[in-house]
Design a protein around this motif. Structure first.
Motif, mmCIF file in Angstrom:
data_model
loop_
_atom_site.group_PDB
_atom_site.id
_atom_site.type_symbol
_atom_site.label_atom_id
_atom_site.label_comp_id
_atom_site.label_asym_id
_atom_site.label_seq_id
_atom_site.Cartn_x
_atom_site.Cartn_y
_atom_site.Cartn_z
ATOM 1 N N ASP A 154 4.112 9.957 -7.250
ATOM 2 C CA ASP A 154 5.127 10.190 -8.285
ATOM 3 C C ASP A 154 4.475 10.494 -9.633
ATOM 4 N N VAL A 155 3.396 9.777 -9.944
ATOM 5 C CA VAL A 155 2.686 10.023 -11.205
ATOM 6 C C VAL A 155 2.106 11.440 -11.204
ATOM 7 N N ALA A 156 1.516 11.850 -10.075
ATOM 8 C CA ALA A 156 0.952 13.207 -9.984
ATOM 9 C C ALA A 156 2.058 14.255 -10.112
ATOM 10 N N THR A 157 3.220 13.992 -9.503
ATOM 11 C CA THR A 157 4.344 14.926 -9.604
ATOM 12 C C THR A 157 4.813 15.039 -11.048
ATOM 13 N N ALA A 211 0.834 -1.203 0.000
ATOM 14 C CA ALA A 211 0.000 0.000 0.000
ATOM 15 C C ALA A 211 0.870 1.254 0.000
ATOM 16 N N LYS A 212 1.975 1.241 0.756
ATOM 17 C CA LYS A 212 2.878 2.392 0.772
ATOM 18 C C LYS A 212 3.495 2.620 -0.606
ATOM 19 N N LEU A 213 3.930 1.523 -1.236
ATOM 20 C CA LEU A 213 4.527 1.657 -2.567
ATOM 21 C C LEU A 213 3.507 2.156 -3.582
ATOM 22 N N GLY A 214 2.275 1.648 -3.479
ATOM 23 C CA GLY A 214 1.224 2.107 -4.387
ATOM 24 C C GLY A 214 0.936 3.581 -4.199
ATOM 25 N N SER A 215 0.910 4.014 -2.938
ATOM 26 C CA SER A 215 0.669 5.428 -2.639
ATOM 27 C C SER A 215 1.811 6.291 -3.168
ATOM 28 N N LYS A 216 3.035 5.835 -2.970
ATOM 29 C CA LYS A 216 4.204 6.574 -3.470
ATOM 30 C C LYS A 216 4.155 6.661 -4.989
ATOM 31 N N ASN A 217 3.768 5.566 -5.622
ATOM 32 C CA ASN A 217 3.682 5.549 -7.083
ATOM 33 C C ASN A 217 2.647 6.560 -7.579
ATOM 34 N N ARG A 218 1.487 6.626 -6.908
ATOM 35 C CA ARG A 218 0.460 7.600 -7.317
ATOM 36 C C ARG A 218 0.957 9.029 -7.123
#
Length: 136
Positions: free
Chosen positions: A59-62, A50-57
Motif C-alpha cells: 500500500d505504501v508503494a502504491t 506477516a501478511k498485514l505487514g506485506s500488504k502495508n508495504r
C-alpha cells in the motif's frame, strides 16, 4: 543438546545461551499454564502479522506511485498551460503581422518573436520528468 565442540569457546557460549533461552521459555510456559506465552509462539498469528505487514508495504508503494503520477500530471499541466500562452501570443503576432497598418520593421520584429516562441515550444516538447518524456 550441546553439540561436540573441539575447544571452540564461541560455539560453546552460543549453545549454552540457546539452551538457557529454551529452558527459560519452557519454564515460562509451565508457570503460566498457557501454550502461547509470547507472540512468536503463535505461528498463525505471526503469519497474519506477516501478511498485514506485506500488504502495508504494498500500500505504501502504491501511494508513492500515485504521488509520482500526480506530480507527473501536474508537471504536464503546467507545461500545457505555458504552451497555451505561447500559442495565444503567436496568434496575436500573426494577426498583427497581417494588419495592413503594420510596417515592415514591425513585421520583422513580430517574425523574430514568433520564431523564438516556436523554439520555446520545441523545448517544452523535449522536457522530461525523472527521465520520462512529458509528451512522447
Amino acid at each position: 543438546m550441546i553439540a561436540h565442540v573441539n575447544h571452540d569457546l564461541t560455539a560453546l557460549a552460543f549453545e549454552t545461551n540457546k539452551a538457557r533461552n529454551d529452558l527459560d521459555h519452557s519454564v515460562s510456559k509451565l508457570s503460566s499454564g498457557k501454550k502461547i506465552v509470547r507472540a512468536g509462539d503463535d505461528t498463525g498469528g505471526y503469519q497474519q502479522s506477516a501478511k498485514l505487514g506485506s500488504k502495508n508495504r504494498r500500500d505504501v508503494a502504491t501511494m508513492q506511485n500515485l504521488q509520482s503520477l500526480v506530480s507527473y500530471s501536474n508537471t504536464q499541466d503546467g507545461a500545457l498551460q505555458t504552451v497555451g500562452k505561447i500559442l495565444e501570443r503567436m496568434n496575436t503576432l500573426a494577426m498583427r503581422a497581417l494588419d495592413v497598418t503594420s510596417k515592415d520593421s514591425d513585421r520583422e520584429n513580430y517574425n523574430k518573436e514568433f520564431i523564438e516562441l516556436a523554439a520555446q515550444l520545441d523545448e517544452i516538447k523535449r522536457e522530461k520528468f525523472n527521465g520520462l518524456e512529458l509528451f512522447g
